[in-house]
Every structure is written in C-alpha cells, then in structure tokens.
Enzyme design. Structure first.
Site, PDB file in Angstrom:
ATOM      1  N   LYS A 138       0.872  -1.280  -0.068  1.00  0.00           N
ATOM      2  CA  LYS A 138      -0.118   0.096   0.003  1.00  0.00           C
ATOM      3  C   LYS A 138       0.848   1.237   0.076  1.00  0.00           C
ATOM      4  O   LYS A 138       0.326   2.365  -0.696  1.00  0.00           O
ATOM      5  CB  LYS A 138      -1.006  -0.059   1.246  1.00  0.00           C
ATOM      6  N   THR A 147      -3.708   5.660   3.577  1.00  0.00           N
ATOM      7  CA  THR A 147      -2.308   6.187   3.271  1.00  0.00           C
ATOM      8  C   THR A 147      -2.405   6.673   1.856  1.00  0.00           C
ATOM      9  O   THR A 147      -1.580   7.888   1.573  1.00  0.00           O
ATOM     10  CB  THR A 147      -1.405   4.924   2.975  1.00  0.00           C
TER      11      THR A 147
END
Length: 330
Positions: A190, A247
């Site tokens: 990620k 994120t």
C-alpha cells in the site's frame, strides 16, 4: 508482562506510550542516548513527536541489553530495511524463543523477503514466535488517543489471542487473523500505491483518478499477496483496503507526501533530504518491482511508480501510460 519496543521514531514512540498508559511495563529502545534521555527527563520525543506528552510510566534506554532485559515481547518499529541488522546485532541478548511483534512495513531490498522471513533468517538458531501488526494508523492520531483499528497476523492462535489482548486499549482495537503473509504484504504494498496516488493528486488529476488508483492498487495488493500465500479476504480488511485508503488519502501519510511533491515537479533526492522520517514506500517500490519480475506477477501501478522514482520517467506520462494499457476485464 514487559514489552520492549525497538525504534524511537514516531510510530515506535507512539506504540510504547500507548502500552505504558495501558499499564503494561514498557521500555523504548532508541539508538540515540540523547533521545532516550529526552524521553526519560522531559517526557517528550522532541525529534519525532514534538508537543506530545509521554507517560511517566514509559522507560527509555539507548543500551539494548538494558532495554531487552526481562522482556516477554519485542515489538519492532525500526525501518524495515534495518530490521535484519538490528536483530542480528541484538540476537545474543534475546531468549531462545523470543516473541517478535513486527510493526514495520516493507520488503527487504536485497533478499526480496517479507519481514517474517527476514526475522526468521536474522534469528536463525533461535525459535522466534512471530506476529505482524498493521492497519490504518497514523502515529499522530494514535498518540492522541483517537479511535483506531488494526490487524494482528499470527499463525499461532494462542499467541495471537494473547497479543491481541495485550495490545488492545479502549481507543486502539486489534483484530486477529492467522494470515500473517496477507497482513504483512498489504502493509508493504500500500505504501507504493500511496506514492502513485500522491503523484496523481500532485498533477491535479482529481478525485476520479485517485479512486481508480486506489481500486486498482487493491487489485495489485491482492494479486501479489495471493501469489505469495496470503488469503483474499485479508486484503479486503484493515491491513489491506483500510490501510490503503488511509495512506492514499490522508495528508499525514509520508508516502503520499512524497508522491504529491513528485507530481508537483520536485526531485526525489530533494524530497527525501527534506523529510524527518522514513517513507518506506520509496525503497519498497524497488524491492516490490524486482519481486514482481521474479514472480511474474503483473503490477502496472508499481511499474510506473518505479519508473518515476528510479528511471526518471515523467510523472504525467506515467499516468497516461497507465490509462493507455490494453482494455481488459475487471
């Protein structure tokens, strides 16, 4: 119960302080004697968490032998590329069957190994019991006791439940899964997708493009994770989709900030030199790209981020090349 947290950055300090406030005997190891003294004497980590008061119960040491003495659990919060060296240096101070909780996300550059295998190799000859902590969690919010939920991956069910209880607080909710590999890969990949989302936003491409990158990024996480033994349902959970969304969209994300600045035309070296902390996704992009080539797993977003970071490709052209790929089924 005693927990020693290795790593005096924002995340390590936050986790250590959270545990100390939850009445767990906790010692934070920091490489710098000055930083450890700052925490002990001033109850603040002025380098990485300025203005955040730390618990009076939190211990801090720069001598690893003192920090590790009598520890039941060791929580790793050093940057992922330093885990092997750190554990190798400390291995003789650890018991024969140490409990290692990894809170660092990445894939090692040279070996292309996930953190669980790095720990196993670094502690060869010992019998480490391993767990991975990952999920949507900014240190700046956790340290202020804001509600947070994360995943704990551990293939030892009894140990996993034990750690789930030890790490949970009224504001920090820990979910257990036996899928260690899925949790650690979701947390690593990620960061690369977040750089891509930041680049898109820095170029001004808007919410539609960001949503597409997040969605197709989740497909990349799942594709690689399942190829390496992770379970598909893990990537739909906190350590997959949850961490990815945070994120890619939260401005507290260091990886997103790297992407934003790249999209606005800054050079990578200048961006890194300006930062006070490590953006794990920069190095993970290289290891992930090499891993995808080795496993022959298609990761188109990762490939374009790699080309921007390490081959000097124009960011706008990289996004256009993503959109120009052959049409296919979802």
């Amino acid at each position: 119960m005693k927990i020693t947290v290795l790593g005096g950055g924002a995340w390590g300090t936050t986790l250590a302080d959270m545990l100390a406030r939850n009445n767990v005997e906790t010692v934070l190891w920091a490489r710098s004697p000055e930083q450890a003294a700052d925490i002990r004497d001033n109850r603040e980590n002025t380098t990485y968490l300025p203005g955040v008061p730390l618990s009076d119960k939190l211990g801090a040491e720069s001598d690893p032998a003192t920090a590790l003495k009598g520890a039941d659990y060791i929580l790793l919060a050093v940057p992922s590329q330093r885990i092997r060296a750190t554990l190798t240096a400390f291995r003789d101070m650890l018991p024969d069957q140490p409990v290692i909780i990894c809170a660092s996300k990445g894939i090692e550059l040279d070996s292309l190994l996930p953190m669980s295998k790095v720990v196993a190799e670094a502690l060869e000859g010992k019998r480490p019991r391993y767990a991975m902590l990952s999920g949507p969690s900014f240190a700046a919010e956790v340290c202020r006791d804001m509600p947070t939920s994360v995943s704990l991956g551990c293939d030892d069910h009894e140990l996993g439940r034990e750690l789930q209880s030890a790490l949970s607080t009224p504001a920090f909710r820990v979910y257990f899964t036996p899928d260690v590999r899925g949790v650690e890969l979701g947390g690593a990949v990620k960061n690369v997708i977040a750089i891509g989302a930041g680049i898109s936003d820095g170029l001004g491409f808007g919410h539609d493009a960001r949503a597409a990158l997040i969605t197709r990024g989740l497909a990349e996480i799942s594709r690689l994770g399942m190829a390496m033994g992770g379970q598909s349902r893990t990537f739909m959970g906190l350590s997959g989709m949850g961490d990815l969304v945070l994120t890619c969209t939260g401005d507290l994300s260091r990886n997103r900030q790297v992407g934003l600045k790249l999209g606005k035309g800054q050079k990578l070296d200048d961006i890194i030199n300006e930062m006070n902390a490590v953006a794990e996704g920069v190095k993970t992009t290289r290891s992930l790209y090499n891993l995808s080539q080795k496993l022959k797993v298609e990761l188109p977003i990762t490939e374009q981020v790699y080309s921007i970071l390490y081959e000097g490709k124009d960011a706008a052209q990289a996004v256009k090349d993503l959109l120009a790929r052959d049409l296919t089924d979802e």
